[in-house]
Design an enzyme around this catalytic site. Structure first.
Site, PDB file in Angstrom:
ATOM      1  N   ARG A 259      -3.039  -1.878  -9.241  1.00 33.08           N
ATOM      2  CA  ARG A 259      -3.740  -1.253  -8.118  1.00 33.08           C
ATOM      3  C   ARG A 259      -4.597  -0.102  -8.649  1.00 33.08           C
ATOM      4  NH1 ARG A 259      -1.749   0.253  -2.799  1.00 33.08           N
ATOM      5  NH2 ARG A 259      -3.570   0.975  -1.608  1.00 33.08           N
TER       6      ARG A 259
ATOM      7  N   LYS B  17      -1.034 -10.993  -2.426  1.00 32.12           N
ATOM      8  CA  LYS B  17      -0.665  -9.843  -3.251  1.00 32.12           C
ATOM      9  C   LYS B  17      -0.907 -10.237  -4.700  1.00 32.12           C
ATOM     10  CE  LYS B  17       3.212  -6.813  -4.367  1.00 32.12           C
ATOM     11  NZ  LYS B  17       2.275  -5.971  -5.082  1.00 32.12           N
TER      12      LYS B  17
ATOM     13  N   LYS C  24       4.720  -5.496   1.940  1.00 30.72           N
ATOM     14  CA  LYS C  24       4.514  -6.458   0.861  1.00 30.72           C
ATOM     15  C   LYS C  24       5.644  -7.483   0.951  1.00 30.72           C
ATOM     16  CE  LYS C  24       6.484  -3.223  -2.505  1.00 30.72           C
ATOM     17  NZ  LYS C  24       6.157  -2.382  -3.652  1.00 30.72           N
TER      18      LYS C  24
ATOM     19  N   GLU D 173      -7.633  -4.334  -6.659  1.00 31.18           N
ATOM     20  CA  GLU D 173      -6.739  -4.748  -7.719  1.00 31.18           C
ATOM     21  C   GLU D 173      -7.535  -4.984  -9.000  1.00 31.18           C
ATOM     22  OE1 GLU D 173      -3.701  -4.866  -6.492  1.00 31.18           O
ATOM     23  OE2 GLU D 173      -2.483  -5.680  -8.134  1.00 31.18           O
TER      24      GLU D 173
ATOM     25  N   ARG E  91      -2.996   3.887  -9.582  1.00 30.50           N
ATOM     26  CA  ARG E  91      -2.520   4.316  -8.260  1.00 30.50           C
ATOM     27  C   ARG E  91      -1.751   5.633  -8.336  1.00 30.50           C
ATOM     28  NH1 ARG E  91       2.614   3.373  -6.257  1.00 30.50           N
ATOM     29  NH2 ARG E  91       3.869   2.228  -7.742  1.00 30.50           N
TER      30      ARG E  91
END
Ligand code: ZN
Ligand code: ZN
Lengths: 535, 355
Positions: A235, A230, A397, A275, A250
């Site tokens: 994002r 992650k 996550k 990302e 996002r």
């Protein structure tokens, strides 16, 4: 009467701190305003309207022609903002000219067609028939200074609430419809089919992950999941094709203009998920570096050189016109890898998959990864389709265990909205040696979450009873209360007095048991810093 | 030739002093003899030996300061009547600011000065309208003396308040306003706008409303803010509550249902000011003259010379010079620049007293 109505809306939005209240104001706007004005108002609030000819200098000159220069200067000095000064000081004709105030659509159309030389006269005619609120709305609208604290995303949410339609459905078509969004309103009010965006790049609402809690781990069949790092970036979604290319956050905010190096590489036809990071020779830089880029709308060559942005890809939504979203994650990953090998896009790489045989092994990997740029792990079900929103059980996550320090409460500030009577924002500090060999507290961060409702009540009372000074909404308190603060990372920062910035600090515990003198030292936090220059 | 007013009216540390009459107007400290223009705390100070004012102002002083501190002797003088004090003729004329507010008209040896106190020209259902009096020197405030201050009609602001109440029926509307004058004017303006529901009052506002009613100003149904029946519950969704400014930042306000915080003040005209106070609904309602009214009033009274007590005297004196009027700044101490902040101290006391 539309410009005055719009002025009312702006006025309320500017002063309203609460999200729900903002949504209610916007819903009323959609429900009560006629076309095309409601769409133009929506575009103005969502930041999708701009005028090039009406510059702030025109406004200044207009005001100078109608008022005494000395009084204008004194007033500007007092009010601070030029647009507001002009709106307030504009002498009202008595009686007001017998013309109705302009509609929003009249303003937009007239300014689009006007010759530059005519603009001062046109503006003056409008200013003469508006009240102070209307004048301010007009000036801010045409000079591009509307800042009402409403994101485009919130505006679309209000539209969705008003039309009782999922916001995802609106977002899929939003970017393909020009202002004033007639086909959108026709669809939402049931007069027409959902508009088809065709080739124009549109934002696809992303699939989000749920936090993995300890309780969920036991039930997890690890063989069904794939793991990725992650990344501690932003994002984003890129959408490119024959109709153009865009880079979105996002939440559908358009980042295109701020990242030219990414836009330059979008000469393919696909929609990708990944990302956004600042990367130097493949190494991810700390989040603070990316923030340098996010903070500005336009970037110069120096910024581009010192903070080069790249995209780390992890999913593929469209390959050409083919919608991959119904396919399983494993299949999409194969398609992404094949596409990447074929197209070799610049400024991008693939987010690698992390091999593992057990959750224990994965857990160890996660806690071992203290490198800058890694926040933890992502677990994605191999058979999961790409579903907008936060579906349960498909993506997790798994953040690494947060860092923590014991800090001393130094200042408190009242919150907003529901919390406006409560001291809910806390500045805390750590000890450091001062020049005289004594110790002083240095503020290191600010937190406004993490505590329970009961703790908040307790803190509020404690702060009111231990105040030593007040500066506007801020209270300084006795340096007695220790707070356990957890955070995701610590990074060097030239913008903080302490020299270090914490990422996502929040209050995890009140340590009434601990004397303030035993709180942590600044050095302790410094030792947790990730982006230390190599010694 | 009549004596120039600056030979018989002087600025002393305690305030404006009329030498032949041997009295002060709105002194900042206790003196032997005071003429008081109106009941606000920056004009009506405690512990005067003898006080002259309108009957309303004297009643307000007694209510605010307490029986023993509102002048050892009180001498009422109704609007339009005169008395002589050591050869100086004193007349009280309506100033249109709050109930009982007066301009102090002074005449001596053929020279006339009007000390206007605080005043406004907008209509106000709770007090007598301002009457212009021709004079040699007009003494004026300059609280809102910048051309950016142009107060809209109060009814337009009430309409905005009532629209907000209709839009957010699940929230209470907490309107911060000065307990003397502004509060009662808002209530009366709401009644004029057709609002008939009970209006809820913070304890600090209630006693002054009762005094207004004793003087025949009808305010309709007024109720105290109730306590929630259960801990954690809130009250008065959809209702209007009047409280001292800044009450929204006190724990007291937590009993109200998700309140929309409004403040009624001339300062609300400037956004930065409203934003800095965290106001959600700024209402531009003022009991002071705005810029056009200051200039029009000075023209109407026809004074060749104007003395400015407090506020933005620089802008006003500059504008008067362009009109051929001589301006002079008196720099009187102790006047409240901010009508909103002036009330905070009283509100805090009221809260401490368990209001
Ligand atoms: Zn006053
Ligand atoms: Zn005053």
């Amino acid at each position: 009467m539309s410009l005055p109505a719009f002025a009312d809306l702006l006025e309320r939005l500017i002063f309203t701190p609460g999200r729900n209240a903002k949504l209610a104001l916007l819903r009323r706007w959609f429900a009560t305003q006629p076309d095309p004005d409601r769409g133009i108002g929506l575009a103005a609030i969502a930041g999708e309207l701009s005028f090039t000819l009406a510059k702030p200098s025109i406004i200044r000159e207009l005001a100078a022609g109608r008022t005494d220069p000395e009084l204008l200067a004194m007033s500007h000095d007092y009010v601070g903002d030029l647009a507001e000064t002009v709106a307030l000081i504009w002498p009202e004709a008595d009686p007001r000219p017998n013309r109705p105030p302009p509609d929003l659509s009249e303003v937009v159309e007239t300014l689009e067609l006007a010759a530059k030389a005519d603009i001062p006269r046109i503006m003056a005619d409008w200013l003469d028939v508006l009240d102070a609120g209307g004048r301010l709305a007009l000036i801010k609208l045409v000079t591009g200074g509307l800042r009402v604290g409403v994101s485009a995303r919130l505006a679309r949410q209000a539209l969705a609430d008003w039309a009782k339609t999922p916001v995802e459905e609106i977002e899929e078509v939003w970017h393909g419809i020009p202002v004033p969004y007639r086909p959108l309103f026709d669809w939402l009010e049931g007069r027409a089919e959902r508009p088809d965006p065709k080739d124009v790049p549109v934002f696809r609402p992303p699939m989000l992950a749920q936090p993995l809690e300890t309780a969920d781990i036991a039930a997890l069949d690890h063989t069904a999941y794939r793991a990725e790092w992650k990344w501690d970036g932003v994002r984003v979604q890129v959408s490119a094709g024959p109709g153009g290319a865009r880079l979105w956050s996002r939440t559908g905010e358009d980042y295109s203009a701020a990242f030219p190096e990414i836009m330059d590489s979008l000469d393919f036809h696909a929609v990708l998920d990944g990302e956004l990071l600042v990367m130097r020779e493949g190494e991810v830089a700390p989040f603070a570096d990316l923030q340098q880029r996010l903070n500005r709308k336009v970037v110069g060559p120096k910024m581009l050189r010192e903070y080069p942005a790249g995209l780390r890809l992890y999913d593929m939504l469209f390959d050409g016109t083919e919608d991959l979203r119904p396919l399983p994650f494993d299949t999409r990953r194969e398609r992404l890898e094949a596409w990447f090998a074929r197209v070799k896009p610049r400024a991008m790489d693939l987010s690698p998959q992390v091999a593992f045989v057990s959750l224990d092994q994965l857990s160890a990997l996660r806690d071992g990864a203290r490198a800058a740029g890694i926040e933890g792990l992502m677990l994605k079900r191999g058979d999961s389709p790409y579903v907008a929103g936060r579906p349960k059980g498909l993506w997790w996550k798994w953040k690494r265990v947060p860092l923590s320090v014991d800090a001393v409460l130094m200042y408190a500030q009242r919150g907003h909205g529901k919390r406006s009577s409560t001291y809910s924002d806390y500045t805390f500090g750590l000890w450091r040696q001062d020049e005289n060999g004594g110790r002083e507290l240095v503020p290191v961060g600010k937190a406004y979450s993490g505590y329970t409702d009961q703790e908040l009540v307790w803190l509020d009372r404690w702060i009111r009873n231990h105040t030593t000074g007040r500066f506007g909404p801020v209270r300084e308190v006795e340096k007695e209360l220790v707070l356990e603060v957890v955070f995701d990372a610590a990074q060097l920062s030239g913008r903080h007095k302490s020299g270090v910035a914490m990422r996502f600090p929040r209050i995890s515990r009140l340590r009434q048991d601990k004397p303030a003198a035993e709180a942590d030292l600044l050095e302790t936090l410094m030792a947790m810093v990730e982006n230390r220059p190599e010694a | 030739m009549p004596p120039h007013p600056d030979t018989w009216l002087r600025v002393l540390p305690q305030g404006l002093f009329c030498e032949p009459g041997d009295f002060y107007i709105d002194p900042q400290a206790g003196v032997h003899r005071a003429v008081v223009s109106h009941g606000h705390s920056d004009h009506a100070r405690p512990d005067q030996a003898a006080v002259l004012g309108t009957p309303e102002t004297l009643a307000i002083m007694t209510a605010r300061l307490g029986e023993g501190r509102a002048g050892r002797t009180q001498q009422p003088l109704t609007y339009g009547h005169s008395i002589e004090q050591n050869g100086v003729r004193i007349t009280l004329v309506p100033a249109g600011h709050v109930l009982g507010s007066a301009q102090v008209v002074l005449e001596w040896q053929g020279s006339r000065v009007v000390v206007s106190g605080d005043y406004k020209r907008q209509p106000d259902p709770t007090c007598e309208p301002f009457q212009p009096v021709a004079c040699d020197v007009f003494v004026t405030e300059a609280t809102f003396a910048l051309p950016v201050f142009q107060h809209p009609p109060a009814q337009a602001e009430m309409k905005r308040l009532l629209e907000s109440v209709a839009l957010f029926p699940e929230r209470a509307h907490l309107v911060g306003c000065y307990a003397l004058g502004k509060c009662q004017r808002l209530i009366a303006e709401l009644r004029r706008a057709g609002y008939e529901r009970p209006i809820y009052l913070h304890g600090a506002q209630a006693s002054m409303c009762a005094l207004y009613e004793r003087f025949g100003i009808g305010l309709g149904a007024l109720l105290p803010v109730p306590r929630p029946a259960k801990r954690g519950e809130t009250v008065l969704a959809g209702e209007i509550v009047l409280a001292p400014p800044s009450a929204e930042s006190n724990p007291w306000s937590r009993r109200l249902a998700d309140p929309v915080t409004a403040v009624a003040s001339g300062w609300m005209r400037v956004r930065q000011r409203a934003k800095a106070r965290g106001v959600e609904l700024p209402l531009v309602v003022s009991d002071h003259a705005d810029w056009p009214d200051l200039l029009d009033t000075i023209e109407e009274v026809g004074a060749p010379e104007v003395w400015v007590t407090h506020g933005r005297e620089d802008a006003l004196i500059y504008a008067l010079a362009q009109r051929g009027v001589r301006g002079r700044a008196l720099h009187l101490l102790g006047r409240e620049e901010d009508e909103v902040e002036a009330d905070v101290a009283e509100a805090v006391q009221a809260e401490a007293a368990g209001a």
